[in-house]
Design a protein around this motif. Structure first.
Motif, PDB file in Angstrom:
ATOM      1  N   LEU A 131      -7.904  -5.056   0.701  1.00 19.99           N
ATOM      2  CA  LEU A 131      -8.458  -4.458   1.956  1.00 19.99           C
ATOM      3  C   LEU A 131      -7.618  -3.306   2.310  1.00 19.99           C
ATOM      4  O   LEU A 131      -8.405  -2.298   2.748  1.00 19.99           O
ATOM      5  CB  LEU A 131      -8.884  -5.619   2.809  1.00 19.99           C
ATOM      6  CG  LEU A 131      -9.816  -6.624   2.791  1.00 19.99           C
ATOM      7  CD1 LEU A 131      -9.839  -7.611   3.793  1.00 19.99           C
ATOM      8  CD2 LEU A 131     -11.177  -6.114   2.475  1.00 19.99           C
ATOM      9  N   SER A 132      -6.383  -3.314   2.412  1.00 26.69           N
ATOM     10  CA  SER A 132      -5.661  -2.386   2.760  1.00 26.69           C
ATOM     11  C   SER A 132      -5.677  -1.267   1.883  1.00 26.69           C
ATOM     12  O   SER A 132      -5.792  -0.110   2.552  1.00 26.69           O
ATOM     13  CB  SER A 132      -4.118  -2.994   2.846  1.00 26.69           C
ATOM     14  OG  SER A 132      -3.346  -1.874   3.388  1.00 26.69           O
ATOM     15  N   ALA A 133      -5.797  -1.381   0.618  1.00 24.02           N
ATOM     16  CA  ALA A 133      -5.794  -0.386  -0.312  1.00 24.02           C
ATOM     17  C   ALA A 133      -7.170   0.242  -0.218  1.00 24.02           C
ATOM     18  O   ALA A 133      -7.184   1.689  -0.293  1.00 24.02           O
ATOM     19  CB  ALA A 133      -5.505  -0.744  -1.578  1.00 24.02           C
ATOM     20  N   LEU A 134      -8.292  -0.524  -0.053  1.00 22.23           N
ATOM     21  CA  LEU A 134      -9.646   0.228  -0.015  1.00 22.23           C
ATOM     22  C   LEU A 134      -9.626   1.026   1.401  1.00 22.23           C
ATOM     23  O   LEU A 134     -10.215   2.023   1.329  1.00 22.23           O
ATOM     24  CB  LEU A 134     -10.822  -0.919   0.262  1.00 22.23           C
ATOM     25  CG  LEU A 134     -11.110  -1.679  -1.090  1.00 22.23           C
ATOM     26  CD1 LEU A 134     -12.151  -2.774  -0.657  1.00 22.23           C
ATOM     27  CD2 LEU A 134     -11.669  -0.622  -1.916  1.00 22.23           C
ATOM     28  N   LYS A 135      -8.976   0.499   2.459  1.00 26.57           N
ATOM     29  CA  LYS A 135      -8.917   1.573   3.611  1.00 26.57           C
ATOM     30  C   LYS A 135      -8.253   2.768   3.414  1.00 26.57           C
ATOM     31  O   LYS A 135      -8.590   3.911   3.767  1.00 26.57           O
ATOM     32  CB  LYS A 135      -8.436   0.668   4.833  1.00 26.57           C
ATOM     33  CG  LYS A 135      -8.325   1.387   6.211  1.00 26.57           C
ATOM     34  CD  LYS A 135      -7.580   0.425   7.434  1.00 26.57           C
ATOM     35  CE  LYS A 135      -7.517   1.227   8.435  1.00 26.57           C
ATOM     36  NZ  LYS A 135      -6.858   0.351   9.742  1.00 26.57           N
ATOM     37  N   ALA A 136      -7.084   2.731   2.636  1.00 26.99           N
ATOM     38  CA  ALA A 136      -6.351   3.954   2.503  1.00 26.99           C
ATOM     39  C   ALA A 136      -7.268   4.780   1.649  1.00 26.99           C
ATOM     40  O   ALA A 136      -7.029   6.059   1.445  1.00 26.99           O
ATOM     41  CB  ALA A 136      -5.084   3.398   1.678  1.00 26.99           C
ATOM     42  N   GLU A 149     -10.557   5.144   1.082  1.00 24.43           N
ATOM     43  CA  GLU A 149     -11.608   5.841   1.731  1.00 24.43           C
ATOM     44  C   GLU A 149     -11.032   6.923   2.725  1.00 24.43           C
ATOM     45  O   GLU A 149     -11.769   7.624   3.205  1.00 24.43           O
ATOM     46  CB  GLU A 149     -12.259   4.621   2.807  1.00 24.43           C
ATOM     47  CG  GLU A 149     -12.954   3.561   1.833  1.00 24.43           C
ATOM     48  CD  GLU A 149     -13.455   2.205   2.663  1.00 24.43           C
ATOM     49  OE1 GLU A 149     -12.955   2.175   3.816  1.00 24.43           O
ATOM     50  OE2 GLU A 149     -14.207   1.528   2.048  1.00 24.43           O
ATOM     51  N   ALA A 150      -9.767   6.641   3.186  1.00 28.36           N
ATOM     52  CA  ALA A 150      -9.191   7.627   4.235  1.00 28.36           C
ATOM     53  C   ALA A 150      -8.460   8.773   3.406  1.00 28.36           C
ATOM     54  O   ALA A 150      -7.983   9.905   4.019  1.00 28.36           O
ATOM     55  CB  ALA A 150      -8.129   6.890   4.971  1.00 28.36           C
ATOM     56  N   GLY A 151      -8.773   8.616   2.060  1.00 28.57           N
ATOM     57  CA  GLY A 151      -8.043   9.798   1.256  1.00 28.57           C
ATOM     58  C   GLY A 151      -6.756   9.847   1.211  1.00 28.57           C
ATOM     59  O   GLY A 151      -5.909  10.804   0.796  1.00 28.57           O
ATOM     60  N   GLU A 152      -6.065   8.841   1.508  1.00 29.62           N
ATOM     61  CA  GLU A 152      -4.357   8.820   1.499  1.00 29.62           C
ATOM     62  C   GLU A 152      -4.040   7.938   0.210  1.00 29.62           C
ATOM     63  O   GLU A 152      -2.801   8.073   0.041  1.00 29.62           O
ATOM     64  CB  GLU A 152      -4.015   7.555   2.601  1.00 29.62           C
ATOM     65  CG  GLU A 152      -4.578   8.210   4.083  1.00 29.62           C
ATOM     66  CD  GLU A 152      -4.373   7.350   5.156  1.00 29.62           C
ATOM     67  OE1 GLU A 152      -4.080   6.137   4.745  1.00 29.62           O
ATOM     68  OE2 GLU A 152      -4.321   7.758   6.386  1.00 29.62           O
ATOM     69  N   THR A 184       0.952  -1.172   0.157  1.00 30.72           N
ATOM     70  CA  THR A 184       0.022   0.102   0.066  1.00 30.72           C
ATOM     71  C   THR A 184       0.863   1.572  -0.099  1.00 30.72           C
ATOM     72  O   THR A 184       0.427   2.300  -0.867  1.00 30.72           O
ATOM     73  CB  THR A 184      -0.913   0.108   1.170  1.00 30.72           C
ATOM     74  OG1 THR A 184      -1.777  -1.136   1.184  1.00 30.72           O
ATOM     75  CG2 THR A 184      -1.931   1.368   1.308  1.00 30.72           C
ATOM     76  N   THR A 185       1.841   1.147   0.693  1.00 27.72           N
ATOM     77  CA  THR A 185       2.974   2.373   0.660  1.00 27.72           C
ATOM     78  C   THR A 185       3.296   2.648  -0.702  1.00 27.72           C
ATOM     79  O   THR A 185       3.647   3.681  -1.041  1.00 27.72           O
ATOM     80  CB  THR A 185       4.093   2.127   1.699  1.00 27.72           C
ATOM     81  OG1 THR A 185       3.492   2.123   3.155  1.00 27.72           O
ATOM     82  CG2 THR A 185       5.118   3.150   1.727  1.00 27.72           C
TER      83      THR A 185
END
Length: 433
Positions: free
Chosen positions: A175-180, A182-185, A140-141
């Protein structure tokens, strides 16, 4: 003076950073068709990536040209090496053009993940990831570094496609990418996740081996009865190829005495995958290719880093997660509306279709019963409908492909129908030429 100018020109072709829409690529070809580099995802932990832009790109505003992220298995198998040169990239292990390259359907992004895989490396062995989630965090990073500053990439839907153990990385990354996102990251569009012969539920695969080998006459009833004990099953699996149940295994017997027989057997058999990824189908040494001509082309690989040099570190560090299932993560992706595609080679054993079907039936997805009741549609190569090469069924955002005549490495065994499948997964605009 002419020699100096020629040297400068050649240097610019490789060393000149590519600044595109405020995003700095580490290196690439002069025409921009290939870009590669490192992302330091954590201090002293470096992921290597290689992006190919498709020459078959079709500009269609209604269907943006996709980017496909390929994740290899292992853990510790190199997507930059194996997936690229032996399965789906533009060139094969002999550096000859591949007619069935998946570039015909998408741009291709290969990442040597987790850190320590392929050309990726850690400066301290203690920095190797120990879980699927840690690998997903690093990936994700990397995606943030590649996508957030590049408007062109942001406009292309990203499809995470994985093989073998890479399937566990794919669902945790999804899932990690989706979370990022959704957080605008993280600025990208997640098009879907595809799981090819993926090690999602180790228990279901292990339990499928005995019945499957009996069904295809590789063991008899006596063998099936003995297979209820892992200690007895070992003697049947000593000669069995784990990636194609039609073949014998050329390696010697595996000896296990501890209670963790099942885990130990899998670790030993599956670790051979790391060795199998070092050779091309023609017998040429992939390690020599990657550490020779490819490393010379890339230029940016540190002198003390050799391709595959830390793969054993990766595999050993992740032993604790090896037998953990990731069915719940698939359920989460489906519940969030993400397109999930499952595809399996008919003659694979280690991630057998029988085992895949078993874990799919354990999903808690609300539309599972309807999906299971659906009929399958046959698949052919192009317009030739005289030979059935597979089947597919789908409902809403779940898709399942059965690829006939293919083992663990589906794109190698059935390139034509695999390419068509990828076109369906990515919804790529049709290229005609």
């Amino acid at each position: 003076m002419e020699k100096i100018s020629l040297f400068l020109l050649l240097s610019l072709m490789v060393f000149l950073p590519w600044f595109h829409e405020n995003f700095a690529f580490a290196a690439g070809t002069i025409d921009g068709s290939e870009q590669w580099g490192y992302v330091e995802v954590r201090p002293k932990a470096h992921l290597f990536w290689w992006l190919y832009k498709s020459p078959y790109r079709v500009e269609d505003p209604s269907k943006p040209w996709p980017v496909l992220l390929w994740l290899q298995g292992g853990p510790g198998g190199s997507g930059v090496g194996f997936g690229n040169f032996l399965e789906i990239g533009p060139l094969d292990g002999n550096l000859e053009p591949r007619n069935s390259t998946w570039l015909r359907k998408a741009d291709l992004l290969f990442v040597d993940s987790p850190v320590g895989t392929g050309f990726s490396f850690v400066e301290d062995e203690n920095l190797a990831v120990k879980t699927d989630e840690e690998s997903a965090t690093d990936l994700t990073t990397l995606l943030k570094e590649l996508f957030n500053g590049n408007v062109s990439l942001q406009s292309s839907p990203l499809y995470i496609v994985a093989e073998s153990y890479g399937g566990k990385f794919a669902v945790t990354l999804g899932l990690s990418a989706l979370k990022a996102i959704e957080a605008g990251e993280l600025k990208l569009k997640l098009g879907g996740v595809a799981l090819g012969d993926s090690w999602i539920s180790p228990e279901d695969f292990v339990l499928s081996w005995g019945p499957l080998l009996k069904d295809v006459s590789r063991i008899d009833n006596n063998g099936l009865n003995e297979s209820n004990s892992f200690k007895s099953l070992l003697k049947h699996l000593e000669w069995q190829d784990f990636y194609n149940f039609m073949l014998d295994d050329g390696n010697g017997p595996v000896t296990m005495t501890a209670m963790e027989e099942s885990k130990g057997l899998m670790m030993d058999k599956y670790s051979r995958y790391l060795e199998s990824t070092r050779f091309s189908s023609s017998g040429d040494d992939l390690t020599s290719l990657m550490n020779g001509p490819i490393k010379e082309k890339l230029k940016i690989i540190p002198m003390n880093v050799t391709w595959g040099g830390q793969s054993d570190i990766v595999f050993s560090a992740m032993t604790g997660d090896f037998m953990k299932p990731r069915i719940e993560e698939v359920d989460e992706l489906l519940a969030k509306g993400v397109n999930v595609t499952i595809y399996n080679g008919q003659v694979d054993l280690i991630c057998a279709t029988k085992g895949t079907e078993a874990w799919v039936e354990k999903l808690k997805w609300e539309d599972l019963k309807i999906f299971l009741s659906m009929d399958r549609t046959p698949l052919y190569c192009g317009e030739d409908d005289t030979v059935t090469l597979g089947f597919v069924k789908s409902y809403k955002n779940l898709y399942f492909y059965w690829i006939l005549g293919a083992g663990h490495f589906v794109p190698v065994d059935q390139p034509c129908v695999s390419l068509q499948m990828v076109g369906n997964i990515t919804q790529s605009p049709n290229y005609s030429s």
